[in-house]
Design a protein around this motif. Structure first.
Motif, PDB file in Angstrom:
ATOM      1  N   LEU A 268       0.752  -1.230  -0.166  1.00 12.82           N
ATOM      2  CA  LEU A 268      -0.026   0.039  -0.008  1.00 12.82           C
ATOM      3  C   LEU A 268       0.792   1.381   0.042  1.00 12.82           C
ATOM      4  O   LEU A 268       1.831   1.240   0.994  1.00 12.82           O
ATOM      5  CB  LEU A 268      -0.815   0.072   1.282  1.00 12.82           C
ATOM      6  CG  LEU A 268      -1.762  -1.186   1.308  1.00 12.82           C
ATOM      7  CD1 LEU A 268      -2.516  -1.347   2.729  1.00 12.82           C
ATOM      8  CD2 LEU A 268      -2.785  -1.387   0.404  1.00 12.82           C
ATOM      9  N   ARG A 282      -1.666  -5.123   2.032  1.00 13.93           N
ATOM     10  CA  ARG A 282      -2.601  -5.808   2.045  1.00 13.93           C
ATOM     11  C   ARG A 282      -2.571  -7.433   1.863  1.00 13.93           C
ATOM     12  O   ARG A 282      -1.535  -7.782   1.016  1.00 13.93           O
ATOM     13  CB  ARG A 282      -3.636  -5.316   0.672  1.00 13.93           C
ATOM     14  CG  ARG A 282      -5.025  -6.076   0.783  1.00 13.93           C
ATOM     15  CD  ARG A 282      -5.801  -5.492  -0.324  1.00 13.93           C
ATOM     16  NE  ARG A 282      -6.119  -4.286  -0.176  1.00 13.93           N
ATOM     17  CZ  ARG A 282      -5.629  -3.498  -1.061  1.00 13.93           C
ATOM     18  NH1 ARG A 282      -5.061  -3.642  -2.250  1.00 13.93           N
ATOM     19  NH2 ARG A 282      -5.937  -1.936  -1.054  1.00 13.93           N
ATOM     20  N   TYR A 283      -3.027  -8.191   2.664  1.00 15.22           N
ATOM     21  CA  TYR A 283      -2.874  -9.688   2.553  1.00 15.22           C
ATOM     22  C   TYR A 283      -4.308 -10.447   2.557  1.00 15.22           C
ATOM     23  O   TYR A 283      -5.215  -9.854   3.010  1.00 15.22           O
ATOM     24  CB  TYR A 283      -1.825 -10.153   3.606  1.00 15.22           C
ATOM     25  CG  TYR A 283      -2.463  -9.946   5.054  1.00 15.22           C
ATOM     26  CD1 TYR A 283      -3.049 -11.106   5.691  1.00 15.22           C
ATOM     27  CD2 TYR A 283      -2.171  -8.940   5.794  1.00 15.22           C
ATOM     28  CE1 TYR A 283      -3.351 -11.029   7.112  1.00 15.22           C
ATOM     29  CE2 TYR A 283      -2.546  -8.932   7.093  1.00 15.22           C
ATOM     30  CZ  TYR A 283      -3.314 -10.012   7.684  1.00 15.22           C
ATOM     31  OH  TYR A 283      -3.867  -9.902   8.930  1.00 15.22           O
ATOM     32  N   ARG A 284      -4.259 -11.887   2.234  1.00 17.51           N
ATOM     33  CA  ARG A 284      -5.241 -12.610   2.022  1.00 17.51           C
ATOM     34  C   ARG A 284      -5.048 -13.772   3.201  1.00 17.51           C
ATOM     35  O   ARG A 284      -3.843 -14.342   2.952  1.00 17.51           O
ATOM     36  CB  ARG A 284      -5.420 -13.121   0.844  1.00 17.51           C
ATOM     37  CG  ARG A 284      -6.937 -14.046   0.490  1.00 17.51           C
ATOM     38  CD  ARG A 284      -6.836 -14.583  -0.912  1.00 17.51           C
ATOM     39  NE  ARG A 284      -6.954 -13.257  -1.764  1.00 17.51           N
ATOM     40  CZ  ARG A 284      -5.894 -13.076  -2.700  1.00 17.51           C
ATOM     41  NH1 ARG A 284      -5.068 -14.194  -2.598  1.00 17.51           N
ATOM     42  NH2 ARG A 284      -6.049 -12.293  -3.496  1.00 17.51           N
ATOM     43  N   GLU A 290      -9.722 -10.597   3.068  1.00 18.98           N
ATOM     44  CA  GLU A 290      -8.555  -9.504   2.821  1.00 18.98           C
ATOM     45  C   GLU A 290      -8.482  -8.847   4.285  1.00 18.98           C
ATOM     46  O   GLU A 290      -9.414  -8.442   4.745  1.00 18.98           O
ATOM     47  CB  GLU A 290      -9.094  -8.501   1.620  1.00 18.98           C
ATOM     48  CG  GLU A 290      -9.112  -9.206   0.354  1.00 18.98           C
ATOM     49  CD  GLU A 290      -7.640  -9.286  -0.192  1.00 18.98           C
ATOM     50  OE1 GLU A 290      -6.674  -8.782   0.250  1.00 18.98           O
ATOM     51  OE2 GLU A 290      -7.505 -10.284  -1.088  1.00 18.98           O
ATOM     52  N   HIS A 291      -7.012  -8.529   4.408  1.00 19.94           N
ATOM     53  CA  HIS A 291      -6.872  -7.659   5.696  1.00 19.94           C
ATOM     54  C   HIS A 291      -5.782  -6.610   5.052  1.00 19.94           C
ATOM     55  O   HIS A 291      -5.042  -6.964   4.374  1.00 19.94           O
ATOM     56  CB  HIS A 291      -6.485  -8.489   6.673  1.00 19.94           C
ATOM     57  CG  HIS A 291      -7.167  -9.622   7.276  1.00 19.94           C
ATOM     58  ND1 HIS A 291      -8.157  -9.508   8.210  1.00 19.94           N
ATOM     59  CD2 HIS A 291      -7.331 -11.039   6.546  1.00 19.94           C
ATOM     60  CE1 HIS A 291      -8.803 -10.745   8.343  1.00 19.94           C
ATOM     61  NE2 HIS A 291      -8.113 -11.219   7.485  1.00 19.94           N
ATOM     62  N   THR A 292      -5.725  -5.510   6.120  1.00 12.95           N
ATOM     63  CA  THR A 292      -4.530  -4.573   5.705  1.00 12.95           C
ATOM     64  C   THR A 292      -3.696  -4.482   7.128  1.00 12.95           C
ATOM     65  O   THR A 292      -4.266  -4.536   8.162  1.00 12.95           O
ATOM     66  CB  THR A 292      -5.041  -3.304   5.318  1.00 12.95           C
ATOM     67  OG1 THR A 292      -5.949  -2.714   6.546  1.00 12.95           O
ATOM     68  CG2 THR A 292      -5.440  -3.097   4.068  1.00 12.95           C
TER      69      THR A 292
END
Length: 552
Positions: A268, A282-284, A290-292
């Motif tokens: 980001l 950002r990750y899965r 999805e999360h940040t």
């Protein structure tokens, strides 16, 4: 909303800053450990369910395999890294000296030779195979040692952020020789010292450790021969995943948080003045959500090609796709993990099998068009020769690496012959080659467990550029300051670590990469290794779990 990075020296990231790291291979873990000890608040994201990356482990039916690196070279680099963290390699690992360090088999049927732990014995070996070569090997190794020491003092531990620290009397005085070592190939340099093809292969093979070929690697890398012909080869009991567990434990012990089973999908960024700045990842997760994760700086220890071309928008890529089209990839690999019934004394802990047409072998991998070499020069590791935990009683563990072109189209592997047709056919051929060259005619019938891995697996599991096993080859244009930088040119607060950036390929280089990263974050442009133990440069230290959760 603008996010403020804590102040520090010009171009630096202050201790106490939140660091989000991508990639839990050895470089990511080592970076997390050093940064956490220095007071940074580190959270590491790893795609796989366990850390280690290429230095992984696979176990089944009582057999345990290292799935990646298996040579413990440059022991002083490991010692230095552990001492930075307030411990020692001896405290963390049970290291055994291998003697022979490795055995070499030749396609022409000449007797295999053992490379021993003592330099004197290797000089005697060279003398037996080529009169006069013993003394010439002595001169070669003297040069290798001096070049290695020079590299450690001035080139291995620097980020090349400034040329000023490189302009020392020692470097300037050695300028003409350094220029020659950079411009002349390792193959040519070795040929100046020995003429017997077998000896030239022994001196040229270290190029493979660098993901290169003897005719492509600069002769600067003859320093590698100091490591195996004079310094010796070690092995950590329990395998190389023991090393990974030790570093991961130290990282967590110093406060780093490691999250596995989550895949980074984007770095980001936001505008900060005239440049962009990284402010998170950002990750899965495994469920697809999805999360940040917010950060003051981001470090990617993932493959540099993947980081640049998949996690950043095109206009922020320092190394876009057109850059990679001009790069030379290191080799891909087909790996075999074989559980074998009965003893295999014909093979040493490490065995190398060299084809007679050396040039054709490397041309198949690095030339255009590429093809799978027939036959291939291969590497066979028999850890059960040293480590009883590698195989059940009465059985042996074989790990085989077959260098092939870096090309995922060659396919993936599988267990019990279930891999792609090309991978499994090559595995059958290589098993026959080992049986023939080492004099083990019943090898195939004694195999009780078989797993293969192909270039497509490396591309899928590690986001490896072109499915390669190591990263960009160490050619002149891809070494030292010409290799990928460890700092983005277009995104402030974005840094890199690992074998695809400086200083290069291999476990020791990845540990050094972590140290260079720390120096970069500190704004330290010196070229020497950091003093031991690592003294925190300031900051409040690692944040609590609540702090990390709040940042997500």
């Amino acid at each position: 909303m603008k996010r403020r990075t804590p102040a520090g020296p010009a171009g630096a990231v202050a201790p106490g800053s939140r660091i989000t790291m991508i990639g839990g291979g050895i470089a990511g873990l080592a970076s997390a450990a050093l940064l956490a000890r220095d007071g940074y608040r580190v959270t590491l994201l790893e795609k796989q369910e366990s850390v280690g990356g290429r230095a992984g482990e696979w176990a089944q039916d009582g057999f345990r395999f290292d799935t990646g690196p298996s040579w413990y070279l440059m022991p002083e680099v490991f010692d230095h890294f552990f001492r930075l963290l307030g411990t020692t390699a001896a405290e963390q690992l049970d290291l055994r000296v291998l003697d022979p360090g490795y055995r070499v088999f030749f396609e022409d049927g000449s007797a295999p030779v053992d490379v021993r732990r003592e330099r004197r014995l290797n000089e005697e070996l060279f003398e037996r195979l080529e009169p006069g070569a013993g003394d010439r090997l002595g001169a070669y190794l003297d040069s290798a040692r001096k070049t290695y020491e020079l590299a450690k003092r001035h080139f291995l531990y620097t980020s090349f952020a400034s040329v000023r620290p490189l302009l020392t009397a020692e470097v300037l005085r050695g300028g003409p020789k350094l220029a020659r070592l950079l411009l002349e190939s390792l193959d040519t340099w070795a040929g100046r010292h020995v003429s017997d093809p077998r000896l030239r292969q022994i001196l040229g093979y270290p190029a493979v450790f660098l993901g290169s070929a003897p005719k492509l690697a600069p002769s600067m890398y003859h320093l590698m021969s100091h490591l195996d012909l004079a310094d010796g080869v070690l092995y950590p009991q329990g395998g190389f995943t023991r090393l990974i567990r030790a570093i991961a434990g130290l990282a967590e012990g110093h406060g780093a948080r490691i999250i596995t089973g989550v895949e980074a999908t984007a770095i980001l960024t936001e505008r900060s003045g005239t440049k962009a700045r990284a402010f998170g990842v950002r990750y899965r997760d495994a469920a697809g959500a999805e999360h940040t994760l917010a950060a003051d700086a981001v470090v990617s220890a993932a493959d540099l090609h993947h980081t640049e071309t998949a996690l950043l928008p095109r206009h922020l890529q320092s190394y876009p796709e057109r850059y990679w089209r001009r790069r030379v990839p290191g080799p891909g690999a087909v790996l075999l993990m074989l559980g074998v019934e009965g003893a295999l004394p014909e093979l040493a802990h490490h065995s190398l099998m060299f084809t007679a047409d050396w040039d054709a072998n490397f041309a198949a991998i690095f030339g255009r068009p590429t093809k799978v070499p027939e036959p291939a020069s291969i590497y066979v590791c028999r850890p059960s020769a040293t480590d009883p935990s590698a195989a059940p009683p009465g059985h042996e563990n074989l790990f085989v690496l077959v260098p092939v072109p870096a090309d995922p189209v060659l396919g993936a592997g599988g267990v019990g012959g279930t891999g792609s047709e090309r991978v499994e056919r090559l595995a059958d051929t290589v098993i026959g080659q080992i049986a023939d060259w080492a004099g083990i005619p019943d090898l195939a019938s004694r195999i009780r467990l078989r797993r293969t891995v192909g270039p497509a697996d490396f591309a899928r599991d590690f986001n490896s550029w072109r499915g390669g096993v190591l990263g960009p080859a160490h050619t002149l244009r891809q070494s030292a300051f010409l290799r990928g930088s460890n700092k983005s040119r277009r995104v402030e607060g974005l840094f890199y670590a690992g074998g695809t950036t400086i200083p290069g390929i291999g476990l020791p280089m990845c540990l050094i990469s972590a140290e260079i990263l720390l120096k970069r974050l500190r704004g330290d442009i010196t070229t020497a290794a950091l003093p031991e133990p690592l003294e925190a440069s300031g900051g409040a230290g690692q944040g609590s779990p609540a702090d990390v959760k709040a940042a997500r």
